[in-house]
Design a protein around this motif. Structure first.
Motif, PDB file in Angstrom:
ATOM      1  N   HIS A 109     -20.309  16.338 -40.482  1.00 48.13           N
ATOM      2  CA  HIS A 109     -20.535  16.710 -39.094  1.00 48.13           C
ATOM      3  C   HIS A 109     -21.469  15.648 -38.656  1.00 48.13           C
ATOM      4  N   ARG A 110     -22.276  15.427 -39.467  1.00 48.53           N
ATOM      5  CA  ARG A 110     -23.439  14.354 -38.669  1.00 48.53           C
ATOM      6  C   ARG A 110     -24.060  13.929 -40.056  1.00 48.53           C
ATOM      7  N   HIS A 133     -21.573  25.800 -46.124  1.00 51.65           N
ATOM      8  CA  HIS A 133     -21.919  24.755 -44.926  1.00 51.65           C
ATOM      9  C   HIS A 133     -23.290  24.428 -45.154  1.00 51.65           C
ATOM     10  N   TRP A 190     -26.808  21.656 -44.404  1.00 52.27           N
ATOM     11  CA  TRP A 190     -27.496  20.702 -43.529  1.00 52.27           C
ATOM     12  C   TRP A 190     -28.784  20.779 -43.889  1.00 52.27           C
ATOM     13  N   MET A 216     -22.903  19.390 -43.327  1.00 53.99           N
ATOM     14  CA  MET A 216     -21.680  19.010 -44.191  1.00 53.99           C
ATOM     15  C   MET A 216     -20.959  20.677 -44.531  1.00 53.99           C
ATOM     16  N   ALA A 249     -28.308  14.317 -42.495  1.00 52.30           N
ATOM     17  CA  ALA A 249     -27.979  15.772 -41.946  1.00 52.30           C
ATOM     18  C   ALA A 249     -26.946  16.307 -42.707  1.00 52.30           C
ATOM     19  N   ALA A 250     -27.166  16.431 -43.945  1.00 53.48           N
ATOM     20  CA  ALA A 250     -26.057  17.130 -44.835  1.00 53.48           C
ATOM     21  C   ALA A 250     -26.817  17.470 -45.997  1.00 53.48           C
ATOM     22  N   ASP A 304     -19.624  10.688 -38.319  1.00 51.61           N
ATOM     23  CA  ASP A 304     -20.360  11.829 -37.578  1.00 51.61           C
ATOM     24  C   ASP A 304     -18.692  12.463 -37.201  1.00 51.61           C
ATOM     25  N   VAL A 363     -33.566  21.414 -47.009  1.00 51.81           N
ATOM     26  CA  VAL A 363     -32.198  21.715 -47.062  1.00 51.81           C
ATOM     27  C   VAL A 363     -31.962  23.246 -46.837  1.00 51.81           C
ATOM     28  N   LYS A 402     -28.542  26.049 -46.436  1.00 51.21           N
ATOM     29  CA  LYS A 402     -27.124  26.560 -46.677  1.00 51.21           C
ATOM     30  C   LYS A 402     -26.489  27.938 -46.067  1.00 51.21           C
TER      31      LYS A 402
END
Length: 327
Positions: A190-191, A143, A145, A1, A67-68, A206, A30, A32
């Motif tokens: 993104h996912r 960003h 994930w 994300m 996935a974020a 997604d 996680v 970043k």
């Protein structure tokens, strides 16, 4: 994300569910990456400003691989301790209480229900890494994930500004350090998935960019997810136990006052009592041959019907023409 307008140091990731389990400022698996105003990654200046820690969460009935994610700076725990008994600046619970670090001063203010917006006058916060990172990363994006484990019960995880804490039965985020800054939580997912993917699986969020037509972008983006347990069995009889989900989106515009809306991105999930089973199978050669014969036979039958209709129509027209009755 990706959050193009909210710095990494401003965000915290929290997860909670109806069983009462609560995790604050998650940094388990996680990661970043700081983003410049133009969206490009910021070069690594100090390790704690870019990399998140990686630790294992306690084992549980996990169902979600998300996935974020976002993690708080590991170095934010670095504190400047004053010698002796530090002042709590009027927030002491009783006479003689000491606040020797910046976090202890903040905790004392939270217990009183006060906002500590300006720490310039606080000796313990003179070199507080959290305060410095807030100022340093202003105007950047982030960003994020990673993965997190959740119990198989209804709950939520959310990305919101400020350090979070539990005060009684209330979940609170301390946004006082940001002053009157506008929180623009437009983002790109993104996912997002709950479990392993299987062939042909498509998740509704997604590469979906969350936008809103409201006059302001400061507010709460809400995603209500209905998670459906799914078992996929391929031709080799290997079964993948995973989850699919549907989503409903909502946006609550930020409002002023005591009950103002906390800006952020919230994912509320609930599990469906129905399980879907998908079994992949291949047809045998005999079934294929039977289908081909049926198709060919059908083509010949239809062709025969069309030919008979055309032939019969032509004969009737010819007979009428011979009798002089066709005009």
């Amino acid at each position: 994300m990706a959050f193009p307008k909210v710095p990494c140091s401003w965000l915290s990731l929290d997860a909670m569910d109806i069983s009462g389990e609560l995790h604050l400022d998650l940094d388990h698996d996680v990661y970043k990456q700081r983003l410049a105003a133009n969206g490009s990654p910021v070069k690594e200046v100090e390790k704690h400003n870019v990399d998140a820690t990686k630790t294992k969460m306690p084992a549980g009935n996990g169902t979600a691989g998300v996935a974020a994610g976002v993690a708080g700076d590991a170095a934010n725990d670095t504190q400047v301790a004053v010698s002796g008994c530090g002042s709590c600046y009027g927030a002491e619970d009783q006479q003689g209480d000491c606040c020797n670090t910046c976090d202890e001063v903040r905790a004392a203010y939270r217990r009183k229900g006060w906002a500590l917006a300006n720490v310039d006058h606080v000796e313990q916060c003179a070199h507080d890494m959290y305060t410095e990172s807030i100022k340093e990363q202003a105007g950047e994006g982030c960003h994020m994930w990673g993965m997190l484990e959740v119990n198989k019960v209804a709950g939520n995880f959310h990305f919101a500004p400020g350090r979070s804490y539990q005060q009684g039965s209330m979940h609170v985020h301390d946004i006082a350090p940001f002053g009157e800054a506008v929180m623009d939580f437009r983002h790109t997912v993104h996912r997002l998935s709950f479990g392993k993917p299987f062939p042909g699986m498509k998740n509704p969020l997604d590469t979906a960019k969350a936008e809103h037509t409201a006059a302001t972008t400061s507010g709460m983006f809400q995603y209500f997810l209905k998670v459906v347990p799914t078992a996929y069995t391929d031709l080799s009889n290997v079964t993948v136990n995973t989850n699919q989900f549907s989503v409903t989106e909502n946006f609550r515009e930020a409002q002023g006052g005591a009950g103002k809306t906390l800006p952020g991105v919230f994912f509320f999930y609930d599990l469906s009592p129905i399980k879907v089973r998908i079994i992949e199978h291949a047809s045998s050669f005999l079934s294929f041959l039977t289908s081909v014969c049926a198709i060919v036979g059908g083509v010949f039958t239809v062709s025969g019907i069309v030919d008979a209709c055309v032939y019969t129509g032509a004969r009737l027209i010819k007979k009428k023409m011979e009798l002089g009755k066709f005009s």
